[in-house]
Design an enzyme around this catalytic site. Sequence first.
Site, mmCIF file in Angstrom:
data_model
loop_
_atom_site.group_PDB
_atom_site.id
_atom_site.type_symbol
_atom_site.label_atom_id
_atom_site.label_comp_id
_atom_site.label_asym_id
_atom_site.label_seq_id
_atom_site.Cartn_x
_atom_site.Cartn_y
_atom_site.Cartn_z
ATOM 1 N N HIS A 256 -0.459 4.536 0.260
ATOM 2 C CA HIS A 256 -1.230 5.707 0.724
ATOM 3 C C HIS A 256 -0.495 6.407 1.859
ATOM 4 O O HIS A 256 -0.412 5.881 2.965
ATOM 5 C CB HIS A 256 -2.607 5.281 1.206
ATOM 6 C CG HIS A 256 -3.530 4.889 0.100
ATOM 7 N ND1 HIS A 256 -3.680 3.598 -0.333
ATOM 8 C CD2 HIS A 256 -4.353 5.638 -0.677
ATOM 9 C CE1 HIS A 256 -4.559 3.552 -1.315
ATOM 10 N NE2 HIS A 256 -4.981 4.766 -1.564
ATOM 11 N N ASP B 256 0.849 -1.195 0.000
ATOM 12 C CA ASP B 256 0.000 0.000 0.000
ATOM 13 C C ASP B 256 0.890 1.253 0.000
ATOM 14 O O ASP B 256 1.864 1.327 0.736
ATOM 15 C CB ASP B 256 -0.861 -0.045 1.268
ATOM 16 C CG ASP B 256 -1.929 1.038 1.299
ATOM 17 O OD1 ASP B 256 -1.857 1.973 0.487
ATOM 18 O OD2 ASP B 256 -2.825 0.933 2.150
#
Lengths: 477, 477, 146, 146
Positions: free
Chosen positions: C15, C13
């Site tokens: 983010h 991920d």
Amino acid sequence: MLRDEPIPGEQLRRIDEEIRGNWPTGQAVDFEEAIAFHESLPASKRFADVLEAAEKPLLQPRAGVPRLDDQIDLLEHLQNAGQADLLPTTIDSYTRDNEYEKAQQGLDDARADGEDTLNGFPAVNHGVDGCRELIEALDAPIEVRHGTPDARLLASITFAGGFQSFEGGPISYNIPYTKEHDLEETIRHWQFVDRLAGAYTERGVRINREPFGPLTGTLVPPCIAIAVMVIEGMLAVTQGVRSITLGYGQVGNLVQDVAALHALRSLGEEYLGDDVAVTTVFHEWMGGFPPDEARANGVIGLGGMTAAVAQPDKVITKSPQEFQGVPTKEANAAGLRTTRQLVDMVIEQNVQLVGVDRELNLIQKASRELIEEVLALGDGDVAQGTLAAFDSGALDVPFAPSDSAKGDVLPARDDDGRIRIFEFADLALSDDVKEIHRNRLDSRADTEGRDQTFRMVADDVDAISDGKLIGRPQGGD
Amino acid sequence: MLRDEPIPGEQLRRIDEEIRGNWPTGQAVDFEEAIAFHESLPASKRFADVLEAAEKPLLQPRAGVPRLDDQIDLLEHLQNAGQADLLPTTIDSYTRDNEYEKAQQGLDDARADGEDTLNGFPAVNHGVDGCRELIEALDAPIEVRHGTPDARLLASITFAGGFQSFEGGPISYNIPYTKEHDLEETIRHWQFVDRLAGAYTERGVRINREPFGPLTGTLVPPCIAIAVMVIEGMLAVTQGVRSITLGYGQVGNLVQDVAALHALRSLGEEYLGDDVAVTTVFHEWMGGFPPDEARANGVIGLGGMTAAVAQPDKVITKSPQEFQGVPTKEANAAGLRTTRQLVDMVIEQNVQLVGVDRELNLIQKASRELIEEVLALGDGDVAQGTLAAFDSGALDVPFAPSDSAKGDVLPARDDDGRIRIFEFADLALSDDVKEIHRNRLDSRADTEGRDQTFRMVADDVDAISDGKLIGRPQGGD
Amino acid sequence: MAKTVILGVIGSDAHVVGITILEQALSAAGFDVVNLGVQTSQEDFITAARDADAEAVLISSLYGHAEQDCQGFRERLDEAGLDIVTYIGGNLAVGQDDFEETRRRFRELGFDRVFDSETDPEDAIAALRQDLQIATTEAERHRVEG
Amino acid sequence: MAKTVILGVIGSDAHVVGITILEQALSAAGFDVVNLGVQTSQEDFITAARDADAEAVLISSLYGHAEQDCQGFRERLDEAGLDIVTYIGGNLAVGQDDFEETRRRFRELGFDRVFDSETDPEDAIAALRQDLQIATTEAERHRVEG
């Protein structure tokens, strides 16, 4: 030691040969033959000339699919149904990671069963001839758009393949895109790309270079974006680039966006010198989009409106399907036409906004402070200064995943929706500038009846996709 | 002789009984019982209160289908998927021509085989109970929107049916809509409608009245639209109306639209007096739309932008399918959401445009000259003055099909795209005002290297649907 | 003395926004923060926690694959002898399940607290203060509750 | 002496813009114009032409049904003994046919000239001057040709 100096010819050739050995298609590159190919192109495909001669903002979408025939179809659609003035070729993620083998596998799969596992056009794998076929098939000039920290082979092949514009830069394609790429190494790699563009330029083939202005695309304060653009411009000019398009991503406040685009142009012209053609590109909103095409069209409408008022040289458009990822070609063309309609209706109105000058002065002052600190930290050498500034946090990019930036700066919107700096960390801004930012955020906090809080930052990140500009506290909180 | 005086109570009752005899459903109207029904409605359905208390522009679409159940479904969709703040019920064309028999046939057909031969909701045929079922089914207030020169029976039934807002007026629903309706007769008919609204108002049920601002929807100079609005407002106030929403149709020039909406509000408040709640409604572009949803979204985007800057009390939205006629409910809701996104993103920015004050002064001066001439021609009686002014051409509407207006005035856009008057004919404007208009059109003619010509007018009419604001000569000419 | 907490986005991920805001808020609240950034493996969290002698590990995940990424994490911490507070927060499941169900699953995986993506940084700080038994000033308590 | 021309939109067509501009242009060019407006019947055109002793009838149609609306018009003019110039202009057919084909059909219906919707008012005026043998000043001729 890394210096902001032109790569000597011999070293250029040595690196060139070395990197062209990284993948079989690299062997097809022949500089003299490439110059001849560029010279054979009609004036309408000379990217820098077309862009610099334009009387109003030119529109350009993003688009890339793996197969050559599909890419030609896609770009023809955007050129005809979308009336794009300038075309893109967006490169796939494997190529961005220099994984040409995986890209080849994806391309083979796409050719075999038509399934697109690649998210872009693997230009290295298509090689010089594939690129030229694309350039020849379309009427408009085409730019390479990617996100590759080490884009040396990509540049070598696409320049030889007839592309005359190339997006990216050592900061803008590193700090917002990757976690572990070393900034010094990335600057060296882009010095090569720029030097290669410079070599073409010296032979009369002006390769346009476009640093990626939106950076992390998330509430980037204009002064930071502008400082990065000017620095990347200076590094490119040293290597002989003479056509530079500085970028800026819409923040959504009309006055601030107009002021920032004007500041970007004037600082670019000031720092890059008289023998460089400086143009600007405005990216429609790069943050999160509403999960609704109708609302997305509202965001695009504000982008078109801003472009009509600010009059950058180029606009990168968004599509109403932005939320769901890669748009259909129809949606991509629709985003172009919505933007076109707004630009064409508004541009002749000569709309003037109250407050642009004051915001322009603030942005220019802050941008200049950052640029001058970079130069000072490098004792006049912008490459060394850049390393030192990112190392110390004197220059920083909010929400950057990269280990090469502190990522300590945090932005938030003020009461008018302009991006201010909530957490300065070690950013090299004067107390004057900081006080203005703090005061503007205080006004917002007063309006909302809350302290300046980290929650504002989080709320602002999601605000536009939630249908507002400013992340105000909701009734329920 | 027609005078601007309140219809006496006895005469009101006599006319009311007479017109209620025109169609069977008229018999169901009982004023006292209707007052009780209105009093039973929750505060959220009191149109005037909701509109006047709003803190930012409320959005309202247009929509009408023949069957009650379908109309409920349609309005529920616009309320839920479109997030409309205020709802409409658009009446069919037969009802507009008082052809209730044909409307009944169309309604019967729609009920029998589901085919919609009617282009709206035949409220007279649905009668009081049908209207109340509609009012009760929706959460938001609903307005009757139509285009009926003689709307007496429609008003009688819809007021009793629970509607608290009614569009139209004697000039705005005659001059732009019909060829042969006599203006004096139409004023009499609307005096009845307004007196009926006044009768409800006196009993505490404030019926909101909304003169139709866009008129012919075709490059109407703001001063003409504003003069007509103020005159219709004065006529309504005489009959006891106390909640009036004055309308204005977008011309597409941001500065002129903002200035016109401000002028409309201030002249409305000035002429209609302190005991009347004056609000404004902004109609998104009523002229020809581009035959392309993407471009239409650009036009709607400019409408939303204008609303965010001018901040009228209400916005009537358009849909991206405007070109093809009546939109699907999904497209109608999309137009609402595109507008909403723009309004919500821009309204907090407090955008101020340079030049609004100058344009505002010009519009106010011209509007005031027209209004004062009407009052002078009637020796202070606005009804008589209106007849005399339209008869002489002192007041005129461009592109009006009606025999009751000269239709000699012609508009054209100036070099900034603002609507000016190209042919004044007998319009009662001072030489000062005329000179400004002529000078502004001269500037455009200079820019285009052509004389002021009728061709400009024709080019301007088609310009927005062709993708521009100003109808400049094309390369080929 | 300031308590040290480890922060990172697990798995692949990328983010970065949430964790960036959380890092700043924790630093401002007086914690020593080691922010491992995006794309952090279970190994990296464990190594950092041991090296920094941390008192808590805060894991963020926004791309919906947290459950896979966190399988066996508690067990590895235990193997490494790290008796440490663990939180996880973000969009923890693909699609919008009932959050109570999501919370239950992550509690079973061994997390002490589970937060959704709407959580204020201040909420996490208040929880840490409670779990790490840090005194709060009156002013701070007021702000946290506000 | 000024020549009189009749102007109108035929049938149930309510498009008023074109004819309004044409009326103004003809008046400015010195013609006496009788503008019958929108939704004008064949009868109304004939009555007006006779009553005004007009030299030309100019018919506008923009809604695509002109061919039906104009059936028999020339014959009725002839029956009424009106030997008069007739023009028609606008969007004369539904869909976009070849305009030369449309022109041919309307010439067969008896119209002296057939114009498309892109025609300048000045073109119609120049045609009228030629057909009605009106002298043009040098300046005007220049403008018409420009």
